[in-house]
Design a protein around this motif. Structure first.
Motif, short mmCIF file in Angstrom:
data_model
loop_
_atom_site.label_atom_id
_atom_site.label_comp_id
_atom_site.label_asym_id
_atom_site.label_seq_id
_atom_site.Cartn_x
_atom_site.Cartn_y
_atom_site.Cartn_z
N THR A 1 0.83 -1.21 0.00
CA THR A 1 0.00 0.00 0.00
C THR A 1 0.86 1.25 0.00
O THR A 1 0.58 2.22 -0.72
CB THR A 1 -0.94 0.01 1.23
N LEU A 2 1.93 1.24 0.79
CA LEU A 2 2.84 2.38 0.83
C LEU A 2 3.64 2.51 -0.47
O LEU A 2 4.05 3.62 -0.84
CB LEU A 2 3.81 2.24 2.02
N ALA A 3 3.86 1.39 -1.16
CA ALA A 3 4.63 1.42 -2.40
C ALA A 3 3.82 1.95 -3.57
O ALA A 3 4.39 2.37 -4.59
CB ALA A 3 5.14 0.01 -2.73
N ALA A 4 2.50 1.95 -3.46
CA ALA A 4 1.64 2.41 -4.55
C ALA A 4 1.59 3.94 -4.58
O ALA A 4 1.36 4.58 -3.55
CB ALA A 4 0.24 1.83 -4.40
N LEU B 1 1.55 -3.41 -9.36
CA LEU B 1 2.76 -2.61 -9.22
C LEU B 1 3.79 -2.97 -10.28
O LEU B 1 4.48 -2.10 -10.82
CB LEU B 1 3.36 -2.79 -7.82
N VAL B 2 3.91 -4.26 -10.59
CA VAL B 2 4.84 -4.70 -11.63
C VAL B 2 4.44 -4.11 -12.98
O VAL B 2 5.29 -3.65 -13.75
CB VAL B 2 4.89 -6.24 -11.70
N ALA B 3 3.13 -4.11 -13.26
CA ALA B 3 2.65 -3.52 -14.51
C ALA B 3 2.96 -2.02 -14.56
O ALA B 3 3.35 -1.49 -15.61
CB ALA B 3 1.15 -3.75 -14.66
N GLN B 4 2.81 -1.33 -13.44
CA GLN B 4 3.13 0.09 -13.38
C GLN B 4 4.62 0.32 -13.60
O GLN B 4 5.01 1.29 -14.29
CB GLN B 4 2.72 0.67 -12.03
N MET B 5 5.46 -0.55 -13.05
CA MET B 5 6.90 -0.43 -13.24
C MET B 5 7.27 -0.60 -14.71
O MET B 5 8.09 0.16 -15.25
CB MET B 5 7.62 -1.49 -12.39
N GLY C 1 8.80 2.30 -17.11
CA GLY C 1 10.07 2.12 -17.80
C GLY C 1 9.98 2.50 -19.27
O GLY C 1 10.86 3.19 -19.81
N VAL C 2 8.91 2.05 -19.91
CA VAL C 2 8.72 2.38 -21.34
C VAL C 2 8.52 3.88 -21.51
O VAL C 2 9.12 4.50 -22.41
CB VAL C 2 7.50 1.61 -21.90
N THR C 3 7.71 4.48 -20.65
CA THR C 3 7.45 5.92 -20.75
C THR C 3 8.72 6.73 -20.51
O THR C 3 8.99 7.72 -21.21
CB THR C 3 6.38 6.34 -19.73
#
Length: 221
Positions: A48-51, A196-200, A204-206
């Motif tokens: 939760t804190l990592a989001a 979170l992995v999908a967001q990472m 990265g691509v962005t």
């Protein structure tokens, strides 16, 4: 409904049945539940804190990089919690290197971040497996008790085998209940990890696009 009213509610029923089960195996099942929930709660708090709002972060990075303020973008990433910001910081640290080098660096660091996100999940899976196993082991012990009672009594009737059968059934029920509870938490945790992995990956691509645009402007300049 009558059973619940007579015994004081579902909580009281569970408490009574827990006490009626074999003390050793019921205590082990309860320990598996407590430890499993401890790992689950720790992971949920950590995730939760990592989001964060990754789109806003990337928009701010894009603005700072577009203005040529690379150090400001790095500072923003350092001051922002979570793996997405860490991935972006790794990329900005190598902004003057070739694109494939930046991508490899972020990919390698991303693997480290994924491992941190999944830390403790293996223990949760272990307790999910252990709880019903302890219940089934209690079932076997209860059956052995029932046969011992039959042997000692020299007769087969309901009252002789009732105690052993009760232990067998109660330990199995509680083991399955604990496993189901922990499984629900585990599925919730893995869903948050996947998000979170999908967001990472998206970040990265962005970021590579942002860096590419920056280098193109520098080249044209």
């Amino acid at each position: 409904m009558n059973i619940l009213a007579y015994s004081g509610g579902l909580h009281q029923v569970l408490k009574t049945k827990f006490i009626e089960g074999n003390a050793v195996f019921m205590s082990l099942v309860a320990l598996a539940l407590v430890l499993g929930l401890a790992f689950c709660i720790e992971r949920i708090i950590y995730l939760t804190l990592a989001a964060i709002d990754d789109r806003r972060l990337l928009a701010d990075i894009d603005k700072l990089v577009g203005e040529g303020d690379i150090e400001g973008a790095k500072t923003l990433c350092r001051e922002t919690r979570g793996p997405v910001a860490s991935i972006c910081y790794q990329g900005l640290m190598r902004i003057h290197e070739p694109a494939d080098s930046i991508e490899r660096s972020m990919s390698s660091y991303g693997s480290v971040q994924v491992a941190l996100l999944e830390k403790g999940c293996s223990w949760i899976k272990l307790f999910i497996a252990i709880a019903p196993s302890l219940g089934f082991l209690g079932t076997v012990i209860g059956m052995v008790m029932a046969f011992d009672n039959i042997q000692m009594a020299g007769d087969l009737n309901a009252s002789v085998v009732a105690e052993g059968m009760k232990v067998a059934l109660i330990t199995t029920i509680f083991g399955i209940i604990v496993a189901l509870i922990l499984q629900l938490f585990y599925n919730y945790i893995t869903t948050k990890v996947d998000r979170l992995v999908a967001q990472m990956e998206e970040a990265g691509v962005t970021l590579l696009d942002i860096i590419g645009n920056y280098k193109q402007r520098q080249g044209n300049g």
